[in-house]
Design an enzyme around this catalytic site. Sequence first.
Site, PDB file in Angstrom:
ATOM      1  N   ASN A 110       0.822  -1.215   0.000  1.00  0.00           N
ATOM      2  CA  ASN A 110       0.000   0.000   0.000  1.00  0.00           C
ATOM      3  C   ASN A 110       0.858   1.267   0.000  1.00  0.00           C
ATOM      4  O   ASN A 110       0.584   2.213  -0.744  1.00  0.00           O
ATOM      5  CB  ASN A 110      -0.950  -0.003   1.195  1.00  0.00           C
ATOM      6  CG  ASN A 110      -1.910  -1.176   1.147  1.00  0.00           C
ATOM      7  OD1 ASN A 110      -1.979  -1.869   0.128  1.00  0.00           O
ATOM      8  ND2 ASN A 110      -2.633  -1.407   2.224  1.00  0.00           N
ATOM      9  N   THR A 155     -13.380  38.527 -32.518  1.00  0.00           N
ATOM     10  CA  THR A 155     -14.247  38.173 -31.390  1.00  0.00           C
ATOM     11  C   THR A 155     -15.514  37.651 -32.045  1.00  0.00           C
ATOM     12  O   THR A 155     -15.895  38.124 -33.126  1.00  0.00           O
ATOM     13  CB  THR A 155     -14.582  39.380 -30.472  1.00  0.00           C
ATOM     14  OG1 THR A 155     -15.307  40.341 -31.239  1.00  0.00           O
ATOM     15  CG2 THR A 155     -13.332  40.033 -29.908  1.00  0.00           C
ATOM     16  N   HIS A 156     -16.138  36.659 -31.445  1.00  0.00           N
ATOM     17  CA  HIS A 156     -17.305  35.986 -32.044  1.00  0.00           C
ATOM     18  C   HIS A 156     -16.972  35.438 -33.432  1.00  0.00           C
ATOM     19  O   HIS A 156     -17.859  35.299 -34.276  1.00  0.00           O
ATOM     20  CB  HIS A 156     -18.509  36.935 -32.166  1.00  0.00           C
ATOM     21  CG  HIS A 156     -18.797  37.726 -30.932  1.00  0.00           C
ATOM     22  ND1 HIS A 156     -19.653  37.284 -29.947  1.00  0.00           N
ATOM     23  CD2 HIS A 156     -18.305  38.910 -30.501  1.00  0.00           C
ATOM     24  CE1 HIS A 156     -19.693  38.187 -28.983  1.00  0.00           C
ATOM     25  NE2 HIS A 156     -18.873  39.172 -29.278  1.00  0.00           N
ATOM     26  N   SER A 277      -6.564  12.524 -48.894  1.00  0.00           N
ATOM     27  CA  SER A 277      -7.802  11.750 -48.828  1.00  0.00           C
ATOM     28  C   SER A 277      -7.653  10.569 -49.769  1.00  0.00           C
ATOM     29  O   SER A 277      -6.986  10.654 -50.797  1.00  0.00           O
ATOM     30  CB  SER A 277      -8.968  12.625 -49.265  1.00  0.00           C
ATOM     31  OG  SER A 277     -10.019  11.821 -49.746  1.00  0.00           O
ATOM     32  N   LYS A 283      -7.275  16.980 -51.692  1.00  0.00           N
ATOM     33  CA  LYS A 283      -7.302  17.234 -50.256  1.00  0.00           C
ATOM     34  C   LYS A 283      -5.940  17.181 -49.584  1.00  0.00           C
ATOM     35  O   LYS A 283      -5.069  16.402 -49.933  1.00  0.00           O
ATOM     36  CB  LYS A 283      -8.199  16.188 -49.576  1.00  0.00           C
ATOM     37  CG  LYS A 283      -9.640  16.315 -49.973  1.00  0.00           C
ATOM     38  CD  LYS A 283     -10.391  17.249 -49.074  1.00  0.00           C
ATOM     39  CE  LYS A 283     -10.605  16.574 -47.765  1.00  0.00           C
ATOM     40  NZ  LYS A 283     -11.792  17.031 -47.076  1.00  0.00           N
ATOM     41  N   GLU A 290      -6.334  17.757 -35.792  1.00  0.00           N
ATOM     42  CA  GLU A 290      -7.657  17.210 -35.432  1.00  0.00           C
ATOM     43  C   GLU A 290      -7.534  16.143 -34.353  1.00  0.00           C
ATOM     44  O   GLU A 290      -8.359  16.057 -33.443  1.00  0.00           O
ATOM     45  CB  GLU A 290      -8.340  16.618 -36.670  1.00  0.00           C
ATOM     46  CG  GLU A 290      -8.755  17.675 -37.673  1.00  0.00           C
ATOM     47  CD  GLU A 290      -9.201  17.051 -38.982  1.00  0.00           C
ATOM     48  OE1 GLU A 290     -10.407  16.927 -39.191  1.00  0.00           O
ATOM     49  OE2 GLU A 290      -8.338  16.655 -39.792  1.00  0.00           O
ATOM     50  N   TYR A 317      -6.475   2.070   2.191  1.00  0.00           N
ATOM     51  CA  TYR A 317      -6.334   1.545   0.829  1.00  0.00           C
ATOM     52  C   TYR A 317      -7.532   0.686   0.426  1.00  0.00           C
ATOM     53  O   TYR A 317      -8.074  -0.069   1.232  1.00  0.00           O
ATOM     54  CB  TYR A 317      -5.047   0.703   0.717  1.00  0.00           C
ATOM     55  CG  TYR A 317      -4.878   0.096  -0.665  1.00  0.00           C
ATOM     56  CD1 TYR A 317      -4.342   0.843  -1.703  1.00  0.00           C
ATOM     57  CD2 TYR A 317      -5.315  -1.202  -0.939  1.00  0.00           C
ATOM     58  CE1 TYR A 317      -4.223   0.308  -2.978  1.00  0.00           C
ATOM     59  CE2 TYR A 317      -5.204  -1.740  -2.205  1.00  0.00           C
ATOM     60  CZ  TYR A 317      -4.653  -0.985  -3.226  1.00  0.00           C
ATOM     61  OH  TYR A 317      -4.552  -1.514  -4.482  1.00  0.00           O
ATOM     62  N   GLN A 322      -6.206   0.678  -7.628  1.00  0.00           N
ATOM     63  CA  GLN A 322      -5.334   0.121  -8.670  1.00  0.00           C
ATOM     64  C   GLN A 322      -5.696   0.699 -10.043  1.00  0.00           C
ATOM     65  O   GLN A 322      -4.860   0.757 -10.935  1.00  0.00           O
ATOM     66  CB  GLN A 322      -5.473  -1.404  -8.684  1.00  0.00           C
ATOM     67  CG  GLN A 322      -4.667  -2.098  -9.753  1.00  0.00           C
ATOM     68  CD  GLN A 322      -4.509  -3.585  -9.470  1.00  0.00           C
ATOM     69  OE1 GLN A 322      -3.776  -3.966  -8.585  1.00  0.00           O
ATOM     70  NE2 GLN A 322      -5.218  -4.408 -10.212  1.00  0.00           N
ATOM     71  N   LYS A 325      -3.859   4.086 -12.075  1.00  0.00           N
ATOM     72  CA  LYS A 325      -2.689   4.163 -12.953  1.00  0.00           C
ATOM     73  C   LYS A 325      -3.050   4.203 -14.433  1.00  0.00           C
ATOM     74  O   LYS A 325      -2.489   4.983 -15.195  1.00  0.00           O
ATOM     75  CB  LYS A 325      -1.753   2.989 -12.648  1.00  0.00           C
ATOM     76  CG  LYS A 325      -0.994   3.214 -11.337  1.00  0.00           C
ATOM     77  CD  LYS A 325      -0.242   2.001 -10.854  1.00  0.00           C
ATOM     78  CE  LYS A 325      -1.110   1.016 -10.124  1.00  0.00           C
ATOM     79  NZ  LYS A 325      -1.850   1.580  -8.965  1.00  0.00           N
TER      80      LYS A 325
HETATM   81  N1  ARG Z   1      -1.357  -3.340  -7.553  1.00  0.00           N
HETATM   82  C1  ARG Z   1      -1.844  -2.644  -6.413  1.00  0.00           C
HETATM   83  C2  ARG Z   1      -2.291  -1.244  -6.825  1.00  0.00           C
HETATM   84  O1  ARG Z   1      -1.923  -0.829  -7.856  1.00  0.00           O
HETATM   85  C3  ARG Z   1      -0.778  -2.535  -5.379  1.00  0.00           C
HETATM   86  C4  ARG Z   1      -1.271  -2.415  -3.967  1.00  0.00           C
HETATM   87  C5  ARG Z   1      -1.950  -3.637  -3.560  1.00  0.00           C
HETATM   88  N2  ARG Z   1      -2.196  -3.687  -2.178  1.00  0.00           N
HETATM   89  C6  ARG Z   1      -2.994  -4.596  -1.658  1.00  0.00           C
HETATM   90  N3  ARG Z   1      -3.144  -4.595  -0.397  1.00  0.00           N
HETATM   91  N4  ARG Z   1      -3.633  -5.446  -2.402  1.00  0.00           N
HETATM   92  O2  ARG Z   1      -3.017  -0.579  -6.132  1.00  0.00           O
END
Ligand code: ARG
Length: 459
Positions: A110, A155-156, A277, A283, A290, A317, A322, A325
Amino acid sequence: MSKMWAGRASGVTDAAADDFNSSLRVDSRMYAQDIRGSIAHAGMLGRKGIISKEDSETIIKTLGEILDDLKSGKLTFEAGGEDVHMFVEAALTERIGDVGRRLHTARSRNDQVALDVRLYLRDESMSMIERLRELLLTLTDLAEEHRGVIMPGYTHLQRAQPITFGHHLMAYAMMLMRDVERIIDAVTRMNYSPLGACALAGTTYPTDRGDVAAALGFDGVVQNSLDAVSDRDFCLELASAFSICMMHLSRLSEELILWSSWEFRFIELSDAYSTGSSIMPQKKNPDMAELIRGKTGRVYGNMTALFTLMKGLPLAYNKDMQEDKEAIFDSVDTLAACLEIMTPMLKTMRVRSEVMRDAAAKGFINATDVADYLVKKGMPFRTAYKITGQLVARCIADASELESLPLAVYREYSEIFEGDLYDEIRLETCVARRTSEGGTSPDSVLAQVAYVREFLKDV
Ligand code: ARG
């Protein structure tokens, strides 16, 4: 497969559950930060006598080797695993057995994951600032070069007043400068070590959290262990800062798209950053711009995902976290990719100064200056505004321009008009006169360029 955490639970899980639970595919990219953190932790454990000096040294040396092997590709993540932390620990134990099993003393995944994400995002933020610096340097160079290029200011999306292209570009430089500040600000608040919070409550071992924090370049430690493992504010802050930056890139992209249309023709993007295109041979499409505009949506989406992820979580936690990420890494990758395209796309675009100047010469863009001329000769602004409006209506009726309307006609509306008017309402004069701080005159643009370059010196 039995797990390292097999204890109360058997550690024997369903294959689909294993797969569902695993974050290795996403978090393996933090392996260098994970190992860096573990090296600092092992060093502290040895110094505090929590494990022996020899064990600490063996762990550190082996972690270094694992890092090298991962970098060189000798060791890959193919074998799989629950997450990057488990993967590295398993590799360590495989190499040095029981000694490796001592590393996780006075630590939990954690606090470990909270540490790794902070280290990773700190590194990525520094790279992001470098990319922004490149873009800012490009914008300042372009602005300096085009400080005297006259274009219509809108403007506009209606022609409003003449401005310089350099001035327009510097508006984006100011936005991106604030983006750099926002990232630095987020990193400043993020730069505290959560390690040593352990699972949630701290530990009975005589650890030295400050020692680990200093070794990893943190400004201190997170002061509450529950907060240390539950806090993802730093993800939210960066996701927000990146969203704002994407919004700026998106607005610039929108303008590049407009300007490269046949209706505007203010710029031409290099072939290297355009596509054709498959069916219409004439084109040339601004796909890169874009895509930047389009990818802004996913960066906003990541930010929303993170806010929603966190809003109902009890302390401390929870595995939900998780999911943080994937969202923040995608924002990092997307912003990085957009910045790396935007800079060379701007560097290589062709600026059609004549077309911009011609566009500014139409649409009575200097009407404000006609009114200001009267005001400077004593007329109240509202009266001058009204007279100028009537003159514009007259021009429209005569299919003429303010620059070419004869003095006799002007004088039908006010005796104040004299021959010096024509020089006063030349677009070059209109622009050069706007010397107020932050204004559009070439001198003022140069001052803005100097301001941004000065800022970049200290970043
Ligand atoms: N892979 C977990 C995460 O990204 C790591 C922490 C996991 N901790 C646990 N007590 N299961 O959050």
